[in-house]
Design an enzyme around this catalytic site. Structure first.
Site, short mmCIF file in Angstrom:
data_model
loop_
_atom_site.label_atom_id
_atom_site.label_comp_id
_atom_site.label_asym_id
_atom_site.label_seq_id
_atom_site.Cartn_x
_atom_site.Cartn_y
_atom_site.Cartn_z
N TYR A 58 0.80 -1.23 0.00
CA TYR A 58 0.00 0.00 0.00
C TYR A 58 0.83 1.27 0.00
O TYR A 58 0.43 2.27 0.59
CB TYR A 58 -0.98 0.03 1.19
CG TYR A 58 -1.57 -1.30 1.55
CD1 TYR A 58 -2.40 -1.97 0.65
CD2 TYR A 58 -1.32 -1.90 2.77
CE1 TYR A 58 -2.95 -3.21 0.97
CE2 TYR A 58 -1.87 -3.12 3.10
CZ TYR A 58 -2.68 -3.78 2.20
OH TYR A 58 -3.22 -5.00 2.52
N HIS A 59 1.95 1.28 -0.71
CA HIS A 59 2.82 2.46 -0.69
C HIS A 59 3.18 2.95 -2.09
O HIS A 59 4.35 3.14 -2.41
CB HIS A 59 4.10 2.15 0.09
CG HIS A 59 3.86 1.72 1.49
ND1 HIS A 59 4.70 0.87 2.18
CD2 HIS A 59 2.86 2.01 2.36
CE1 HIS A 59 4.23 0.65 3.40
NE2 HIS A 59 3.11 1.34 3.52
N PRO A 60 2.19 3.21 -2.97
CA PRO A 60 2.52 3.69 -4.31
C PRO A 60 3.02 5.14 -4.27
O PRO A 60 2.45 5.99 -3.57
CB PRO A 60 1.18 3.60 -5.05
CG PRO A 60 0.14 3.75 -3.97
CD PRO A 60 0.73 3.07 -2.76
#
Length: 533
Positions: free
Chosen positions: A469-471
């Protein structure tokens, strides 16, 4: 809304947007509009920290994006949850406070981004933070963002840390301090027993300001441009479209997927791509939507015999959850104040550097397919994440309709160096989880695999790995000499006056850890510099 024109329009009320709205509206002489596509943050699962498990299962307050088929992950489509609510992803994330490594920011500066080295950004981490545990020159104690250590941590965390120590990873209580390497209890954005999202920290205390307007349930279609100047935005509420003018600046804070999509819909991007969707090209910036980076994540689950120390689905667990919930409602205490992810570790898979390239996050419950697949019983799980991937992906338009999700292609594990780092990190994680310290509580693997067999282990990674969840990176910050840069070191969009992008999309490279705290830092820094200008 009584006005159709504001000095500043901020698109996206997430980790960056809430900070910008709060800081810019400190000046009573300017008017600020904050626009959010999602609802208000009234869902109780948002505010009860352990409710993060419910948010994952229910999929509420969430854009619920999917990726394109990933060739290195058996052509699976990955799941990309992003916050669609006041607070953005800080209202649905696991609340972990991680800054990354000093070298991450020094690298940004080395790439030509003056003022983004670690010593330059550290004051803004400190300015944002209100830490209840660490009180020294590297931490803040008076900022809006509450950061705490668990008050009711499971004893399983002690076993995990002991297992790390037995495998050569020493304990390091403050991974946001002088060095990141080591095993630790996690620091969380939880305060007084509740989630401290960016909305809770920055927005809620200032909603009464006369010069701040917040619009929810409002979708931004595009930025309006006149002769290379951003003049406002086109939005819709309940299907009704209108134009809102910005007399000074438009700031996009819609995240690594939303910001490049809005730029492209506005005619800013690679002209051939825009023309393919019938969009009139305005400003050619080929870097828009390129340079996408994300943390690939591999999860291992074990069943365990500890019902008291783990979250799970059982009759005894249900009774305990009822009691825990009553305690939280009455006193904001107990296990519901847990982020469920309570401990972790950073380590290096190579002997050539002591700089960690793998992050472990230990969870006192079984997590399968982002929590969407549920299993009876109790257990624990652990995530292994490649911190600085070499793979690069893209965000592009699926259509010219702003209601359509963009095409998200992270290109997970496309670079063979990422595959090797993941393999080495996953093997080390398995060694830790099979250590003697966890033996008294550990039962069978949820997905059995022989981690000593590289072929079998890589097959399991390809079958189940996905995002952590770290774009970031899809509106890259860089000097004017970089043809793929989208914004300068003040986050101003090249070729356009009065338009900035201020969110995780401007990161030229992915930081070595969770991205919520760095995104808040970015917004603090830009707001500060805008007010000085």
């Amino acid at each position: 809304m009584s006005s159709t024109a504001f000095d500043f329009i901020i698109v996206g009320a997430g980790s960056a947007g809430c900070v910008l709205a709060s800081r810019l509206s400190e000046d009573p002489n300017v008017s600020v509009l904050l626009i959010e596509a999602g609802k208000k943050d009234t869902n109780p699962f948002i505010h009860a920290p352990a409710g993060v498990a419910g948010l994952a299962v229910l999929g509420q307050s969430n854009w619920k994006y999917n990726t394109t088929p990933q060739s290195e992950l058996n052509t699976r489509r990955g799941y990309q949850p992003r916050g669609k609510v006041l607070g953005g992803s800080s209202s649905i994330n696991a609340m972990l406070y991680v800054r990354g490594q000093a070298e991450d920011y020094d690298q940004w500066a080395a790439l030509g981004n003056d003022g983004w080295d670690y010593q330059s950004v550290l004051p803004f981490f400190i300015k944002a933070e209100r830490n209840d545990t660490f009180h020294n020159e590297l931490h803040g104690t008076e900022g809006p963002l509450g950061v705490s250590s668990p008050s009711h941590a499971s004893e399983l965390n002690d076993r995990f840390i002991a297992a790390c120590e037995a495998n050569g990873i020493a304990r390091n209580d403050d991974y946001n301090g002088a060095t990141q390497r080591g095993a630790h209890i996690l620091q969380r954005t939880i305060w007084d027993g509740e989630r401290c999202s960016a909305a809770k920290a920055y927005l809620s205390p200032v909603l009464q300001r006369d010069n701040l307007t917040v619009l929810t349930n409002t979708l931004t279609h595009r930025v309006t441009l006149v002769d290379g100047v951003a003049t406002g935005v086109v939005v819709s509420t309940q299907g009704k479209e209108r134009v809102i003018k910005a007399t000074r600046e438009v700031l996009l804070a819609a995240g690594a997927f939303g910001s490049p999509q809005i730029l492209q819909l506005s005619g800013i991007g690679e002209f051939d791509e825009l023309a393919a969707h019938g969009i009139s090209p305005q400003i050619e910036l080929p870097g828009v939507g390129k340079n996408l980076q994300d943390h690939i994540d591999y999860v291992v689950d074990y069943r365990c015999n500890e019902t008291h120390s783990s979250f799970g689905i059982s009759f005894k667990g249900a009774l305990q959850l009822i009691g825990d919930s009553i305690q939280w409602v009455r006193k904001r205490e107990g296990r519901i104040t847990s982020s469920i992810a309570e401990s972790g570790a950073f380590f290096s898979t190579t002997t050539s550097t002591d700089r960690p390239d793998i992050q472990l996050i230990f969870v006192t419950g079984m997590v399968d397919d982002h929590g969407r697949k549920l299993h009876l019983g109790h257990g624990f799980s652990c995530h292994a994440t490649v911190l600085r991937p070499y793979s690069r992906g893209t965000v592009s338009l699926a259509s010219p309709d702003p209601k359509d999700s963009p095409l998200i292609d992270p290109q997970f594990l496309a670079d063979p160096r990422d595959r090797q780092t993941m393999l080495d990190g996953a093997r080390k994680m398995h060694e830790i989880l099979t250590s003697e310290a966890l033996l008294p509580v550990r039962e069978q693997l949820l997905y059995p695999v022989d981690y000593r067999n590289d072929t079998e282990l890589m097959a399991d990674i390809r079958a189940r790995a996905d995002t952590q969840y770290h774009p970031v990176g899809s509106c890259k910050m860089g000097p004017s000499t970089d043809s793929m840069a989208v914004v300068d070191n003040q986050c101003r969009v090249y070729g356009v006056s009065g338009l900035r992008v201020v969110d995780a999309s401007i990161m030229p490279t992915l930081v070595s850890g969770n991205t919520n705290a760095p995104t808040i830092m970015i917004a603090e820094k830009i707001a500060h510099e805008m007010k000085l200008a």
